[in-house]
Design an enzyme around this catalytic site. Structure first.
Site, PDB file in Angstrom:
ATOM      1  N   CYS A 115       0.867  -1.255   0.002  1.00  7.14           N
ATOM      2  CA  CYS A 115       0.087   0.016  -0.028  1.00  7.14           C
ATOM      3  C   CYS A 115       0.944   1.150  -0.122  1.00  7.14           C
ATOM      4  O   CYS A 115       1.623   1.420  -0.951  1.00  7.14           O
ATOM      5  CB  CYS A 115      -0.899   0.158   1.351  1.00  7.14           C
ATOM      6  SG  CYS A 115      -2.363   1.077   1.171  1.00  7.14           S
ATOM      7  N   HIS A 116       0.782   2.204   1.016  1.00  2.79           N
ATOM      8  CA  HIS A 116       1.682   3.412   1.184  1.00  2.79           C
ATOM      9  C   HIS A 116       2.956   2.858   1.719  1.00  2.79           C
ATOM     10  O   HIS A 116       3.841   4.029   2.116  1.00  2.79           O
ATOM     11  CB  HIS A 116       0.962   4.488   1.978  1.00  2.79           C
ATOM     12  CG  HIS A 116      -0.309   4.980   1.331  1.00  2.79           C
ATOM     13  ND1 HIS A 116      -1.397   4.692   1.226  1.00  2.79           N
ATOM     14  CD2 HIS A 116      -0.296   6.358   0.608  1.00  2.79           C
ATOM     15  CE1 HIS A 116      -2.240   5.120   0.463  1.00  2.79           C
ATOM     16  NE2 HIS A 116      -1.619   6.103   0.219  1.00  2.79           N
ATOM     17  N   GLY A 117       3.210   1.798   2.301  1.00  5.91           N
ATOM     18  CA  GLY A 117       4.287   1.191   2.740  1.00  5.91           C
ATOM     19  C   GLY A 117       5.747   1.563   2.111  1.00  5.91           C
ATOM     20  O   GLY A 117       6.737   1.858   2.674  1.00  5.91           O
TER      21      GLY A 117
END
Length: 195
Positions: A115-117
């Site tokens: 995801c935004h990781g």
């Protein structure tokens, strides 16, 4: 969750997160890794518990096993970086968190980010020259950092596992387990040093 067959007995996995992590992106990999036999530790800047975010609202809490000041990357075989917007945005400004992530790349150990990781991959200097994916809104950030961004459910590049969103979790978890079982990837270390 019987579909994840490879056994991880004796393997130790770190999950680095803080308040605002996307709930299923931490809890589902953690459950699957434990079922596969791994010892899993949630590591955070703070002790006690960290609060989950569930799509559009605050949700439950997860116990922190070790703080960043207590944890040593050398003690783990792989690293998982859940997403959510708040979680990686907070961690990328934490020098200890970035040093912890860098240590996994320097050792050639598997790192998985969803995801935004992957914002954390940019901050750690680990995105340049890598083929990966992410939540679409940070695509340009990753391209600007020198990554080759692709729109696929899971991408594996020399021990680096990335996925786009919670819908990709089955594929993501399968590859996290596979890469953890395989262990150190010398090309992961070489790529990081070269970048």
């Amino acid at each position: 969750m019987g579909i994840y067959m490879p056994k991880l007995d004796g393997k130790r996995v770190a999950i680095l997160a803080t308040n605002g992590f996307e709930e299923v992106e931490l809890t589902e990999p953690m459950t699957a890794l434990k079922e596969a036999g791994a010892q899993v530790h949630v590591i955070a800047p703070e002790s006690g518990t960290i609060r989950a975010w569930d799509q559009d609202h605050w949700s439950g809490a997860v116990n922190v096993d070790l703080t960043l000041s207590e944890a040593q990357a050398d003690d783990y075989d792989s690293l998982v970086l859940p997403g959510g917007v708040m979680n990686p945005d907070t961690l990328r400004t934490n020098a200890d968190a970035i040093a912890f992530i860098e240590a996994f790349f320097e050792a050639g150990k598997p790192v998985a980010s969803i995801c935004h990781g992957p914002w954390l991959l940019i901050e750690a200097g680990a995105a340049k020259g890598r083929r990966l994916t992410s939540y679409p809104s940070i695509k340009t950030d990753l391209i600007n950092a020198g990554a080759e961004w692709v729109d696929e459910d899971v991408v594996v590049d020399q021990g680096l596992v990335t996925s786009r969103n919670p819908g990709d979790l089955p594929a993501f978890i399968g590859k996290v387990i596979e890469e953890t079982r395989e262990g150190v990837h010398e090309a992961q270390r070489e790529q990081f040093v070269a970048a």
